[in-house]
Design a protein around this motif. Structure first.
Motif, mmCIF file in Angstrom:
data_model
loop_
_atom_site.group_PDB
_atom_site.id
_atom_site.type_symbol
_atom_site.label_atom_id
_atom_site.label_comp_id
_atom_site.label_asym_id
_atom_site.label_seq_id
_atom_site.Cartn_x
_atom_site.Cartn_y
_atom_site.Cartn_z
ATOM 1 N N TYR A 116 -10.587 -1.041 0.557
ATOM 2 C CA TYR A 116 -11.582 -0.283 1.315
ATOM 3 C C TYR A 116 -11.790 1.154 0.833
ATOM 4 O O TYR A 116 -12.815 1.748 1.173
ATOM 5 C CB TYR A 116 -11.202 -0.247 2.799
ATOM 6 N N GLN A 117 -10.850 1.722 0.112
ATOM 7 C CA GLN A 117 -11.016 3.110 -0.311
ATOM 8 C C GLN A 117 -12.145 3.207 -1.341
ATOM 9 O O GLN A 117 -12.111 2.544 -2.379
ATOM 10 C CB GLN A 117 -9.710 3.648 -0.903
ATOM 11 N N ALA A 118 -13.146 4.040 -1.039
ATOM 12 C CA ALA A 118 -14.324 4.131 -1.905
ATOM 13 C C ALA A 118 -14.254 5.312 -2.867
ATOM 14 O O ALA A 118 -14.725 5.211 -4.003
ATOM 15 C CB ALA A 118 -15.591 4.239 -1.053
ATOM 16 N N ARG A 119 -13.667 6.413 -2.468
ATOM 17 C CA ARG A 119 -13.651 7.625 -3.290
ATOM 18 C C ARG A 119 -12.213 8.002 -3.628
ATOM 19 O O ARG A 119 -11.268 7.656 -2.910
ATOM 20 C CB ARG A 119 -14.331 8.769 -2.547
ATOM 21 N N PHE A 120 -12.078 8.741 -4.739
ATOM 22 C CA PHE A 120 -10.783 9.278 -5.176
ATOM 23 C C PHE A 120 -9.724 8.178 -5.294
ATOM 24 O O PHE A 120 -8.557 8.366 -4.911
ATOM 25 C CB PHE A 120 -10.302 10.365 -4.206
ATOM 26 N N ARG A 121 -10.107 7.028 -5.815
ATOM 27 C CA ARG A 121 -9.160 5.926 -5.922
ATOM 28 C C ARG A 121 -8.056 6.241 -6.936
ATOM 29 O O ARG A 121 -6.876 5.979 -6.680
ATOM 30 C CB ARG A 121 -9.900 4.646 -6.319
ATOM 31 N N ARG A 122 -8.434 6.808 -8.073
ATOM 32 C CA ARG A 122 -7.423 7.148 -9.072
ATOM 33 C C ARG A 122 -6.494 8.249 -8.568
ATOM 34 O O ARG A 122 -5.273 8.224 -8.827
ATOM 35 C CB ARG A 122 -8.100 7.577 -10.364
ATOM 36 N N VAL A 127 -1.233 10.084 -6.519
ATOM 37 C CA VAL A 127 -0.427 10.700 -5.459
ATOM 38 C C VAL A 127 0.589 9.705 -4.916
ATOM 39 O O VAL A 127 1.764 10.044 -4.669
ATOM 40 C CB VAL A 127 -1.352 11.221 -4.342
ATOM 41 N N SER A 128 0.178 8.456 -4.730
ATOM 42 C CA SER A 128 1.098 7.439 -4.212
ATOM 43 C C SER A 128 2.234 7.186 -5.190
ATOM 44 O O SER A 128 3.397 7.035 -4.789
ATOM 45 C CB SER A 128 0.333 6.136 -3.949
ATOM 46 N N THR A 129 1.907 7.150 -6.481
ATOM 47 C CA THR A 129 2.956 6.946 -7.488
ATOM 48 C C THR A 129 3.939 8.106 -7.501
ATOM 49 O O THR A 129 5.168 7.912 -7.585
ATOM 50 C CB THR A 129 2.303 6.770 -8.874
#
Length: 393
Positions: A116-122, A127-129
């Motif tokens: 569902y995330q549309a923007r700033f996926r990378r 950040v999650s990594t």
């Protein structure tokens, strides 16, 4: 200041209404919170640090709730959902809280972020990594027995879950694109159908009116009574054109009025076409064989248009030449043949766009029929159509 605050409040209110909460997400969050409270389900929970467990307390309960409750907004705010659940999971592991089924919320939040995330996926992946690497370092410093292979294997599991969500996102995008293209194709087909209808209606009646007007012009001085009959024929042709145009407009409006279907040109009105052609000065003979049986509107209308287009071409290219119309009702199909005497390469009496027969072939083909048109070996021009019968709806 108050005006700006009110405007900001309206903007946030409109944005909130534009993205309503999902009942499915709320049910999922409630189910996960309920299962997290079941002791026997704790064995299925997610465990990363394998640190010595502390006794259950209020903090452990709060962290378990923080790993499940944010799923309410997983499809609305997937990044925020992942951030809250990821932070709660990290604290749960670092503080050695008892294992619960609520840890599965991390998987669900990660899948939702990929889907569902549309923007700033990378950026979200980066950040999650970074957050996961920091958690692995903290757990190792706290004495976790797991080494680099275990932490890498867990990270790859999380990556597979993210890619599964991303794959679902791509599938939904492809499906939306297919629907869009399908809608464009349907719109183009509808425009082509409307163009065919307008061509059949306007070209036939206007051609007849032009020929009748030209004839009346030459008869005004020599035979006034015949000129008056020609003018009356023009008036009658105009009324017929208006009737058919009203029918076409009724179809486009899609009002569902049964009276609209009753005004549709049918095979039973071919006699009117023949009479109109005669009024335009075209000698026409009509022969009907077999027993007529009721057919759906599209079959009746296609048969009517075949005769209409053939007579229009006869008036255009072979004015005053004999035209024979034969309608043969077979057991399983309808056969229509229109033969016009005279040269096949004569100049048209009225300018032609050359699209009538092509549109007619398409109309008949859509009914699984066949249409052949061309010069005859012995001279003249012929149009022959075979239209299969269909069950009446």
């Amino acid at each position: 200041m108050f005006a700006n605050a009110a405007r900001s409040a309206r903007i946030w209110s409109d944005w909130w209404r534009a993205r309503p909460l999902s009942v499915k997400d709320a049910a999922l969050a409630a189910a996960l919170m309920l299962l997290a409270s079941v002791p026997t389900m704790s064995a299925i929970g997610v465990q990363l640090g394998d640190l010595p467990k502390r006794p259950p307390d209020a903090l452990a309960v709060a962290l378990a709730a923080a790993q499940s409750a944010p799923l309410v907004v997983r499809s609305r705010w997937p990044a925020a959902c992942l951030a809250i659940i990821g932070a709660a999971f990290a604290l749960h592991q670092a503080l050695s809280c008892p294992q619960t089924f609520a840890g599965v919320g991390l998987y669900l939040a990660l899948y939702a972020a990929g889907a569902y995330q549309a923007r700033f996926r990378r950026g979200l992946v980066a950040v999650s990594t970074a957050g996961y690497v920091l958690l692995a370092v903290v757990l190792h410093s706290l004495g976790s027995p797991n080494g680099v292979p275990e932490f890498v294997a867990f990270y790859l599991t999380l990556a597979v879950i993210w890619m599964a969500g991303a794959g679902m996102r791509r599938w939904r995008a492809d499906e939306a694109e297919r629907r869009r293209l399908g809608a464009e194709v349907a719109a183009a087909a509808e425009r082509a159908r409307i163009a065919r209808e307008l061509h059949d209606v306007v070209t036939h009646h206007v051609t007849a009116m032009v020929v009748q007007a030209d004839a009346a012009q030459f008869l005004v001085g020599s035979a006034p009574e015949r000129a008056g009959a020609g003018l009356a024929a023009i008036s009658d042709t105009g009324r017929r054109a208006l009737t058919e145009l009203r029918y076409l407009l009724g179809v486009l409006e899609a009002t569902g009025d049964s009276a609209v279907a009753g005004r549709a040109p049918t095979l039973g009105k071919v006699g009117d076409l023949v009479e109109q052609a005669r009024l335009a000065g075209q000698p026409v003979e009509l022969a009907e064989r077999g027993e007529q049986r009721p057919q759906p509107v599209d079959v009746e209308l296609a048969a009517y248009r075949v005769v209409q287009e053939a007579l229009t071409n006869a008036i255009k290219y072979a004015t005053g030449q004999l035209t024979a119309v034969t309608v043969h009702h077979h057991d399983d199909h309808l056969e229509i043949e229109v033969i016009t005497d005279g040269p096949a390469d004569a100049a048209p009496a009225v300018p032609s766009g050359g699209r009538g027969l092509d549109g007619l072939r398409e109309r008949v083909r859509m009914l699984d029929g066949e249409l052949a048109a061309g010069p005859r070996p012995g001279g003249g021009f012929g149009v022959r159509a075979l239209i299969p019968y269909r069950s009446t709806p």
